[in-house]
Design an enzyme around this catalytic site. Structure first.
Site, PDB file in Angstrom:
ATOM      1  N   GLY A  82      -2.150   2.396  -0.533  1.00  0.00           N
ATOM      2  CA  GLY A  82      -2.059   3.384   0.540  1.00  0.00           C
ATOM      3  C   GLY A  82      -2.990   3.191   1.721  1.00  0.00           C
ATOM      4  O   GLY A  82      -3.239   4.141   2.463  1.00  0.00           O
TER       5      GLY A  82
ATOM      6  N   ASN B 106       9.349   0.167   8.551  1.00  0.00           N
ATOM      7  CA  ASN B 106       8.582  -0.541   7.521  1.00  0.00           C
ATOM      8  C   ASN B 106       7.571  -1.474   8.164  1.00  0.00           C
ATOM      9  O   ASN B 106       7.743  -1.927   9.302  1.00  0.00           O
ATOM     10  CB  ASN B 106       9.534  -1.362   6.630  1.00  0.00           C
ATOM     11  CG  ASN B 106       8.819  -2.033   5.464  1.00  0.00           C
ATOM     12  OD1 ASN B 106       8.018  -1.409   4.789  1.00  0.00           O
ATOM     13  ND2 ASN B 106       9.105  -3.304   5.250  1.00  0.00           N
TER      14      ASN B 106
ATOM     15  N   ILE C  65      15.768   1.495  -0.091  1.00  0.00           N
ATOM     16  CA  ILE C  65      16.144   2.815   0.410  1.00  0.00           C
ATOM     17  C   ILE C  65      17.642   3.007   0.165  1.00  0.00           C
ATOM     18  O   ILE C  65      18.448   2.122   0.449  1.00  0.00           O
ATOM     19  CB  ILE C  65      15.806   2.924   1.900  1.00  0.00           C
ATOM     20  CG1 ILE C  65      14.307   2.735   2.124  1.00  0.00           C
ATOM     21  CG2 ILE C  65      16.284   4.246   2.479  1.00  0.00           C
ATOM     22  CD1 ILE C  65      13.424   3.739   1.400  1.00  0.00           C
TER      23      ILE C  65
ATOM     24  N   ASP D  66      13.668  -6.225   4.574  1.00  0.00           N
ATOM     25  CA  ASP D  66      12.982  -6.919   5.687  1.00  0.00           C
ATOM     26  C   ASP D  66      13.937  -7.499   6.727  1.00  0.00           C
ATOM     27  O   ASP D  66      13.599  -8.489   7.383  1.00  0.00           O
ATOM     28  CB  ASP D  66      12.102  -8.046   5.117  1.00  0.00           C
ATOM     29  CG  ASP D  66      11.092  -7.506   4.117  1.00  0.00           C
ATOM     30  OD1 ASP D  66      10.762  -8.220   3.162  1.00  0.00           O
ATOM     31  OD2 ASP D  66      10.673  -6.334   4.294  1.00  0.00           O
TER      32      ASP D  66
ATOM     33  N   HIS E 219       5.565  -5.119   7.381  1.00  0.00           N
ATOM     34  CA  HIS E 219       5.603  -6.287   6.497  1.00  0.00           C
ATOM     35  C   HIS E 219       4.501  -7.259   6.933  1.00  0.00           C
ATOM     36  O   HIS E 219       4.340  -7.525   8.131  1.00  0.00           O
ATOM     37  CB  HIS E 219       6.983  -6.958   6.564  1.00  0.00           C
ATOM     38  CG  HIS E 219       7.118  -8.126   5.641  1.00  0.00           C
ATOM     39  ND1 HIS E 219       7.371  -7.978   4.293  1.00  0.00           N
ATOM     40  CD2 HIS E 219       7.006  -9.458   5.871  1.00  0.00           C
ATOM     41  CE1 HIS E 219       7.404  -9.188   3.741  1.00  0.00           C
ATOM     42  NE2 HIS E 219       7.189 -10.102   4.668  1.00  0.00           N
TER      43      HIS E 219
ATOM     44  N   LYS F 153      10.461   0.111  -3.246  1.00  0.00           N
ATOM     45  CA  LYS F 153      11.836   0.330  -3.695  1.00  0.00           C
ATOM     46  C   LYS F 153      12.798   0.247  -2.506  1.00  0.00           C
ATOM     47  O   LYS F 153      12.413   0.508  -1.365  1.00  0.00           O
ATOM     48  CB  LYS F 153      11.945   1.726  -4.346  1.00  0.00           C
ATOM     49  CG  LYS F 153      11.064   1.906  -5.579  1.00  0.00           C
ATOM     50  CD  LYS F 153      11.533   1.028  -6.717  1.00  0.00           C
ATOM     51  CE  LYS F 153      10.707   1.222  -7.976  1.00  0.00           C
ATOM     52  NZ  LYS F 153      11.096   0.282  -9.043  1.00  0.00           N
TER      53      LYS F 153
HETATM   54  C1  GRF Z   1       0.837  -4.016   3.001  1.00  0.00           C
HETATM   55  O1  GRF Z   1       0.428  -5.367   3.060  1.00  0.00           O
HETATM   56  C2  GRF Z   1       2.149  -3.851   3.695  1.00  0.00           C
HETATM   57  O2  GRF Z   1       2.351  -4.762   4.745  1.00  0.00           O
HETATM   58  C3  GRF Z   1       3.139  -4.135   2.609  1.00  0.00           C
HETATM   59  O3  GRF Z   1       2.565  -3.629   1.414  1.00  0.00           O
HETATM   60  C4  GRF Z   1       1.153  -3.588   1.569  1.00  0.00           C
HETATM   61  C5  GRF Z   1       0.748  -2.171   1.292  1.00  0.00           C
HETATM   62  O4  GRF Z   1      -0.619  -2.052   1.372  1.00  0.00           O
HETATM   63  N1  GRF Z   1       4.428  -3.518   2.866  1.00  0.00           N
HETATM   64  P1  GRF Z   1      -1.213  -0.548   1.429  1.00  0.00           P
HETATM   65  O5  GRF Z   1      -0.644   0.197   0.232  1.00  0.00           O
HETATM   66  O6  GRF Z   1      -0.768   0.076   2.724  1.00  0.00           O
HETATM   67  O7  GRF Z   1      -2.700  -0.751   1.353  1.00  0.00           O
END
Ligand code: GRF
Length: 200
Positions: A12, A107, A93, A150, A109, A91
């Site tokens: 998080g 999202n 969506i 993605d 990534h 997960k």
């Molecule tokens: C992050 O690297 C994000 O890019 C990816 O999952 C990771 C989550 O990290 N989707 P966090 O839970 O926000 O620390």
């Protein structure tokens, strides 16, 4: 003020960055609801400490995928959420969510999509793939969510240099810092109209 719903699965830190930015006013929004599929996610604890409404919605509670999809829609609708942010949500969506929040699910990534994205490309796997590929730069992508991992329209990207001595972990740490910045900047640009989301 825009109302945000954030979907999380684990640590998080991106959710925390968004919450902080809302508290500081650098993002003109409020976080109304945090949903996790993982009842033990640190993100849920953090949200509860901040008195943010949380919900644990998962296939263990809703074995039927359609019912889980509906439950997520209903929870977000009840909180009058305008934008849905996936912050480390692991997960897919569901179709009801994609229809209800079409063009408003975002999202983050940890690579420069379309490179090093798609099913299985999450967490440290992404950074390991970047190093294995010999790429001299990686980065962060903020994109709309559609029914494939993605692959939605890209809203923002920022490059991060790959150093010869990098391990997957050191690269991940450098990229994560940029994630927190780019995610909050991009959400604010959507809110102030600098970035226009598709309306259809
Ligand atoms: C992050 O690297 C994000 O890019 C990816 O999952 C990771 C989550 O990290 N989707 P966090 O839970 O926000 O620390």
């Amino acid at each position: 003020m825009k109302k945000l719903g954030i979907l999380v699965s684990g640590r998080g830190s991106n959710m925390a960055a968004i919450v902080d930015a809302c508290e500081q006013g650098t993002v003109s929004a409020t976080v109304e609801l945090v949903i996790s599929n993982n009842k033990d996610s640190m993100a849920l604890c953090l949200a509860q400490e901040k008195n943010i409404k949380t919900a644990h919605l998962s296939s263990s509670i809703y074995p039927d995928a359609d019912a889980l999809d509906s439950a997520m829609c209903d929870a977000l609708t009840a909180s009058k959420v305008d934008l849905v942010l996936l912050a480390g949500f692991m997960k897919k969506i569901g179709p009801k969510m994609l229809a209800r929040y079409k063009g408003r699910i975002i999202n983050i990534h940890p690579s420069l999509l379309p490179k090093h994205g798609g099913q299985g490309m999450f967490g440290i796997n992404v950074h390991r793939a970047v190093l294995d590929s010999g790429d001299k730069e990686s980065g962060v992508t903020i994109h709309l969510v559609d029914d494939e991992y993605d692959e939605g329209a890209i809203l923002a990207q920022r490059a991060v240099v790959v150093k010869p001595e990098d391990s997957p972990e050191s690269l991940a740490a450098r990229v994560l810092k940029v994630e927190h910045l780019l995610f909050t900047e991009t959400i604010q640009k959507i809110i102030d109209g600098s970035i226009i989301l598709p309306t259809d």
